[in-house]
Design a protein around this motif. Structure first.
Motif, PDB file in Angstrom:
ATOM      1  N   ALA A  14       0.836  -1.191   0.000  1.00 35.53           N
ATOM      2  CA  ALA A  14       0.000   0.000   0.000  1.00 35.53           C
ATOM      3  C   ALA A  14       0.866   1.234   0.000  1.00 35.53           C
ATOM      4  CB  ALA A  14      -0.906  -0.024   1.220  1.00 35.53           C
ATOM      5  N   ARG A  17      -1.708   7.021   0.801  1.00 40.43           N
ATOM      6  CA  ARG A  17      -1.954   7.404   2.186  1.00 40.43           C
ATOM      7  C   ARG A  17      -3.341   8.011   2.307  1.00 40.43           C
ATOM      8  NH1 ARG A  17       3.451   7.037   3.477  1.00 40.43           N
ATOM      9  NH2 ARG A  17       4.664   8.027   1.840  1.00 40.43           N
ATOM     10  N   GLY A  18      -3.912   7.872   3.481  1.00 39.44           N
ATOM     11  CA  GLY A  18      -5.216   8.479   3.733  1.00 39.44           C
ATOM     12  C   GLY A  18      -6.337   7.664   3.097  1.00 39.44           C
ATOM     13  N   GLU A  19      -7.525   8.247   3.089  1.00 39.66           N
ATOM     14  CA  GLU A  19      -8.685   7.501   2.576  1.00 39.66           C
ATOM     15  C   GLU A  19      -9.323   8.133   1.360  1.00 39.66           C
ATOM     16  OE1 GLU A  19      -9.890   5.749   6.909  1.00 39.66           O
ATOM     17  OE2 GLU A  19     -11.248   7.172   5.918  1.00 39.66           O
ATOM     18  N   ARG A  20      -8.915   9.356   1.023  1.00 39.73           N
ATOM     19  CA  ARG A  20      -9.592  10.059  -0.051  1.00 39.73           C
ATOM     20  C   ARG A  20      -8.618  10.644  -1.058  1.00 39.73           C
ATOM     21  NH1 ARG A  20     -14.830  11.639   1.369  1.00 39.73           N
ATOM     22  NH2 ARG A  20     -15.367  10.997   3.470  1.00 39.73           N
ATOM     23  N   THR A  22      -7.016  13.460  -3.174  1.00 38.02           N
ATOM     24  CA  THR A  22      -6.772  14.898  -3.023  1.00 38.02           C
ATOM     25  C   THR A  22      -6.293  15.459  -4.358  1.00 38.02           C
ATOM     26  OG1 THR A  22      -4.422  14.714  -2.527  1.00 38.02           O
ATOM     27  CG2 THR A  22      -5.950  14.481  -0.664  1.00 38.02           C
ATOM     28  N   CYS A 118     -13.146  12.084  -3.143  1.00 38.73           N
ATOM     29  CA  CYS A 118     -13.741  10.765  -3.407  1.00 38.73           C
ATOM     30  C   CYS A 118     -12.970   9.702  -2.633  1.00 38.73           C
ATOM     31  CB  CYS A 118     -13.687  10.486  -4.914  1.00 38.73           C
ATOM     32  SG  CYS A 118     -14.403   8.911  -5.372  1.00 38.73           S
ATOM     33  N   GLU A 119     -13.703   8.766  -2.015  1.00 40.00           N
ATOM     34  CA  GLU A 119     -13.027   7.767  -1.180  1.00 40.00           C
ATOM     35  C   GLU A 119     -12.313   6.722  -2.037  1.00 40.00           C
ATOM     36  OE1 GLU A 119     -17.128   8.723   0.615  1.00 40.00           O
ATOM     37  OE2 GLU A 119     -16.277   8.347  -1.373  1.00 40.00           O
ATOM     38  N   PHE A 120     -11.114   6.324  -1.608  1.00 37.84           N
ATOM     39  CA  PHE A 120     -10.396   5.246  -2.313  1.00 37.84           C
ATOM     40  C   PHE A 120     -11.244   3.983  -2.322  1.00 37.84           C
ATOM     41  CE2 PHE A 120      -6.860   7.671  -3.079  1.00 37.84           C
ATOM     42  CZ  PHE A 120      -6.133   8.073  -1.957  1.00 37.84           C
ATOM     43  N   ALA A 121     -11.948   3.764  -1.211  1.00 39.40           N
ATOM     44  CA  ALA A 121     -12.750   2.537  -1.116  1.00 39.40           C
ATOM     45  C   ALA A 121     -13.780   2.470  -2.236  1.00 39.40           C
ATOM     46  CB  ALA A 121     -13.425   2.465   0.247  1.00 39.40           C
ATOM     47  N   ARG A 124     -11.941   1.617  -5.450  1.00 32.88           N
ATOM     48  CA  ARG A 124     -11.554   0.199  -5.491  1.00 32.88           C
ATOM     49  C   ARG A 124     -12.748  -0.674  -5.839  1.00 32.88           C
ATOM     50  NH1 ARG A 124      -6.336   0.171  -2.890  1.00 32.88           N
ATOM     51  NH2 ARG A 124      -6.373   1.629  -1.157  1.00 32.88           N
TER      52      ARG A 124
END
Lengths: 353, 387
Positions: A14, A17-20, A22, A118-121, A124
Motif C-alpha cells: 500500500a 496514504r489516507g482515505e480520499r 486529493t 472521493c473515497e479510495f474505497a 476500489r
C-alpha cells in the motif's frame, strides 16, 4: 485473439496514504502514479507500460472483417446501487454497444474523472466491478486515463469507456435492414434499471427490492446470430427506454412499428413504481436489455436461442415492423385501442396531482 | 396488481362500451350532432388518450377538454414573477417539475436554471421545507401550484414552518379552485356542454357538494370519476344515462376514494392558511372571481408575495399571449389542439409556445404524445355553437 502478455502484477504494497483522493493525486507526480498503479493498473493489468496499448488480432486481419469502435460516458448518481455500480455499467454499456452492432468486443479503455474527496474505497469497488465484468464478457481493459478535479466540479466519479471489437465478414446488422413483417424481440423484463435508480436516489421514499438489470449481452447476441443468421438489427434500450430505441430504429428503417401492450414483460414491482409515480415503463432506462428485429420465419429460433442463455431467460416477442407511416411507433393498448409511442421529450417527470 | 388491473379489464370494458353505444343511440346522438361531455381534469384528458378511449367510444360523443390543468392556466406573468424571485442570489426556488418548462415572457424556469438561478425540482412542499432547514442562510421559496388536490399539503408545510418558526421559508401561492372556472364556462354563451366528468382527486379533498350548483342552477349532469379506463367509461355511461333520462344530478363514480363530504383535515388546513383572492387571472379565461387562494395575513411571514413584493398588489401586469398562441381557446374547449395554427409546427413539446404543450396534463401535450389525431379523417377542429 492474440494479445501482448500482461506485465507482472506489482507486489501488493500500500503506497496510497489516507482515505480520499486529493488534488495532489491529479498533479502528474508521484502521488498520481501511486493512485494509478494501486487503484487501476494493479487490477486491470494492462499490457505494456506505454501510453498506448498495442494490440494484434488475427480476427481483425481476416478478409471482410470490420473494426467496430464505440465510446460512452457514465455519470449515474448514486454511483452504487442495487444490482451494480457505475463501473459495471461502464463495462456493460460499451460491450453492449459493440454487441448490438454484431461485433465481438475485444478491448476497452477506461478514463476516470475523479472529484477531490472521493473515497479510495469507492474507487476500489468500482474498479473491482469493472474487472469482474470484463472477465465475464471476455474483454480486457487495456488503457486508460485519470484526472482529479476540485470538489464540486464532478459528482464523485465520472467514467468514460471506449471499446473496440471485430465484426466478422458477412455480418451487417443495421436498422435499415428492418422490413415490414419483421418481429421485434426483447431479451427480458423492462425498466428494472430506471426504477432502481429512482428508488436509490431517495427522493421518493420508495422501498423496493428491484435491482438493476445491468449485464453484458455479447454472449446472447452471438447465440442469437448463430440461430437466426438473417437477424436485421439490434439496439440496447438504455436512456429513453424501449420507446426511444424503437423510434430510432423506425426512423432509420423507414418503417412503422407496432407493439402490443399485453406482451410487454414487466415485473410487478416496476409496474407498481410506475403506477405510483405516474411513469411510463416504455421510457425507463435499461442496462441489460436489447430489442432485436428478426425475419418472421426466424423468430422462434431466435427466441429459443435467447432463452437458452442466462441473459435471455425471459425473452419474448413484443411487436413487429409494419408498412405503416415511416418512423411511427404505435402500441395496441390492453383494450384494443391504439396510441402513439413517441420519443421522450426531456426527462420523464412524476405527475403532480 | 390490486386497484389497477380490475379497472383495466378489457372484457369489462367491452361490456361498458356496448352499454354506451346503446345509450348514445337512445339519445340519438351522432357525429354531426354529438353529445358534448367535458372532462374537467387534465389527468382525465391524458387518461382518455393514453387508453385510446376517444376512439373506442362512439362518434356521437364529443369530449371537450376542460381547464383542469393548473400549470396550463398559469398566466405568463406568474412565470415571470417566479423567474424574478428565483434569480435573486439568496433564493433557492423549489418547484414541481411540470412548471419548469412553461415559457415566460423571456424565459422558463428551466432556462433560468441554466442561466445560473438556483432552481430545484421537488416532489412535495415538505421537500422544500427540508431544504430550508438545511440551508438557514438562504431564502427557500416553494412554488405552490395546483387545484385543491395539492393545496392541503402546501398548507400543512406552512403550518409546520410556523410551528418551527423557520424564518427562511415562504410559498409563492398559485393555488386555485375548481368550481369557479366551471361556473365561468357555464356562463359563457359560446359553450355547448351537455354534461361533465368531474375531477377525481380534487373531489377527494372537497367532496361532491361543491358541484351541486352545476346540477341545480345549470341543469347539467356531473359524474365524479376515477382515473382508470373503466372508471372513465363507467362515468361516461352514467352521464349519458342522465342525459337520456333528462336528469341533472351529481353522482360519484369514484366512491372508493371520494367521500361525499371531502377530507375534513385537509379542508381545515386550507381554511386555516388561505383565503380567496377577490379575483385571479386564468390564462384563456381572464379574471375569475374568488378562484385563487392567497395566504392569510396570520401567515404573512410565509407568503413570498409579501416577502419579495411581487404579484398581486405589486403593480399592474398584463402580459399578452405570444403571437399565434391559442391556449385560451383550447382550454375552454372552443377549439381542439389541432385547430391551433401553431400546433405541431411553432409549438411542440421541445419548443412550446404555451403551457398546454408543456404540462403533462395539457390537452395539446396529450394529443401530441398519444397521437390523438392519427386517424385519416380528423373530426372538425372547431366547435360551433348549437342553435
Amino acid at each position: 485473439m492474440n494479445m501482448a502478455a500482461p506485465i507482472k502484477p506489482a507486489p501488493a504494497r500500500a503506497r496510497l496514504r489516507g482515505e480520499r483522493v486529493t488534488m495532489a493525486h491529479g498533479g502528474g507526480g508521484k502521488a498520481m502514479r501511486d493512485l494509478i498503479e494501486e487503484i487501476f493498473t494493479d487490477v486491470f493489468l494492462p499490457p505494456g507500460s506505454e501510453d498506448q496499448a498495442r494490440m494484434t488480432s488475427a480476427a481483425l486481419a481476416a478478409p471482410g472483417a470490420q473494426l467496430a469502435f464505440t465510446t460512452d460516458s457514465f455519470v449515474v448518481s448514486p454511483p452504487v446501487f442495487p444490482g451494480g455500480d457505475i463501473g459495471k455499467i461502464a463495462v456493460c454499456g460499451t460491450v453492449n454497444d459493440l454487441a448490438v452492432g454484431g461485433a465481438q468486443p475485444l478491448w476497452l479503455s477506461a478514463a476516470f474523472i475523479i472529484e477531490e474527496g472521493c473515497e479510495f474505497a469507492l474507487l476500489r469497488q468500482i474498479v473491482a466491478s469493472m474487472q469482474a465484468e470484463a472477465e465475464k464478457a471476455g474483454v480486457r481493459i487495456v488503457t486508460g486515463d485519470t484526472k482529479v478535479v476540485e470538489r464540486g466540479a464532478a459528482d464523485k466519479v465520472f467514467v468514460t469507456t471506449s471499446g473496440v471489437g471485430v465484426i466478422p465478414a458477412g455480418r451487417d446488422l443495421k436498422a435499415e435492414n428492418i422490413r415490414a413483417g419483421d418481429v421485434a424481440l426483447v431479451n427480458g423484463v423492462l425498466g428494472d434499471h430506471g426504477s432502481t435508480i429512482l428508488a436509490a436516489r431517495g427522493d421518493m421514499a420508495l422501498s423496493t427490492d428491484i435491482r438493476s438489470d445491468c449485464q453484458s449481452l455479447n454472449a446472447l447476441v452471438e447465440a442469437v446470430l448463430a440461430a437466426a443468421p438473417s437477424a436485421r438489427a439490434a439496439r440496447d434500450a438504455t436512456r429513453g427506454g424501449l420507446a426511444s430505441a424503437l423510434n430510432e430504429m423506425a426512423e432509420a428503417a423507414g418503417v412503422g412499428i407496432e407493439i402490443d401492450e399485453t406482451a410487454l414483460p414487466l415485473r410487478p414491482e416496476v409496474k407498481g413504481v410506475c403506477e405510483v409515480l405516474g411513469l411510463d415503463p416504455l421510457y425507463l432506462a435499461n442496462e441489460g436489455t436489447l430489442v432485436l428485429f428478426v425475419a418472421e420465419d426466424e423468430a422462434e429460433a431466435a427466441l429459443a436461442a435467447m432463452r437458452a442463455t442466462p441473459a435471455g431467460r425471459d425473452a419474448t416477442a413484443v411487436g413487429r415492423a409494419t408498412a405503416g407511416p415511416a418512423g411511427r411507433v404505435t402500441m395496441r393498448t390492453l383494450f384494443g385501442g391504439q396510441r402513439l409511442v413517441d420519443t421522450l421529450v426531456g426527462e420523464q417527470l412524476p405527475r403532480i396531482c | 396488481m390490486r386497484y389497477v388491473e380490475e379497472f383495466r379489464d378489457p372484457v369489462a370494458a367491452k361490456a361498458v362500451l356496448a352499454a354506451i353505444e346503446t345509450v348514445v343511440d337512445e339519445i340519438g346522438a351522432t357525429a354531426e350532432k354529438p353529445v358534448h361531455i367535458m372532462e374537467i381534469c387534465g389527468g382525465h384528458t391524458h387518461a382518455i388518450f393514453r387508453y385510446g378511449l376517444d376512439r373506442l367510444t362512439p362518434a356521437g360523443i364529443e369530449f371537450i377538454h376542460g381547464p383542469g390543468c393548473p400549470v396550463c392556466v398559469l398566466p405568463m406573468s406568474r412565470i415571470d414573477e417566479c423567474v424574478e424571485i428565483a434569480e435573486r442570489a439568496e433564493v433557492i426556488f423549489c418547484t414541481f417539475g411540470d412548471a419548469m418548462r412553461v415559457p415566460g415572457t423571456k424565459k422558463s424556469l428551466m432556462q433560468a436554471k441554466a442561466d445560473g438561478a438556483d432552481i430545484r425540482m421537488v416532489y412535495s412542499p415538505l421537500d422544500a421545507l427540508e431544504i430550508a432547514r438545511r440551508n438557514p442562510d438562504r431564502e427557500v421559496v416553494f412554488f405552490g401550484l395546483g387545484f385543491e388536490t395539492t393545496t392541503p399539503s402546501t398548507a400543512l408545510s406552512i403550518q409546520q414552518a410556523a410551528r418551527e418558526e423557520l424564518s427562511n421559508f415562504s410559498v409563492f401561492c398559485n393555488h386555485i379552485t375548481v368550481p369557479p372556472p366551471i361556473k365561468a364556462l357555464l356562463d359563457d354563451p359560446h359553450m355547448v356542454l351537455d354534461g361533465f366528468v368531474g375531477p377525481g382527486h380534487v373531489s377527494m379533498v372537497i367532496g361532491t357538494h361543491p358541484y351541486d350548483f352545476i346540477a341545480e342552477e345549470y341543469g347539467k349532469p356531473i359524474v365524479v370519476a376515477g382515473f382508470e379506463p373503466l372508471d372513465l367509461l363507467q362515468s361516461v355511461l352514467m352521464v349519458l344515462r342522465q342525459i337520456r333520462d333528462g336528469r341533472a344530478e351529481v353522482e360519484n363514480q369514484y366512491a372508493r376514494v371520494v367521500p361525499e363530504h371531502g377530507n375534513p383535515v385537509s379542508l381545515a388546513a386550507i381554511d386555516d392558511v388561505y383565503q380567496a383572492r377577490p379575483s385571479f387571472e386564468w390564462r384563456g379565461l381572464g379574471e375569475i372571481d374568488a378562484s385563487g387562494l392567497r395566504i392569510r395575513h396570520a401567515y404573512a411571514a410565509y407568503d413570498a408575495e409579501e416577502k419579495f413584493r411581487v404579484g398581486y398588489g405589486a403593480g399592474p401586469r398584463l402580459v399578452a399571449e405570444p403571437e399565434g398562441c391559442a391556449c385560451g381557446l383550447v382550454m375552454t374547449g372552443r377549439i381542439r389542439p389541432t385547430g391551433c395554427t401553431q400546433y405541431g409546427t411553432g409549438c411542440t413539446p421541445e419548443m412550446p409556445l404555451g403551457a398546454l404543450m408543456v404540462s403533462s396534463e395539457g390537452a395539446c401535450a396529450a394529443y401530441y404524445q398519444y397521437g390523438a389525431m392519427m386517424t385519416d379523417d380528423p373530426a372538425p377542429a372547431v366547435m360551433e355553437a348549437a342553435e
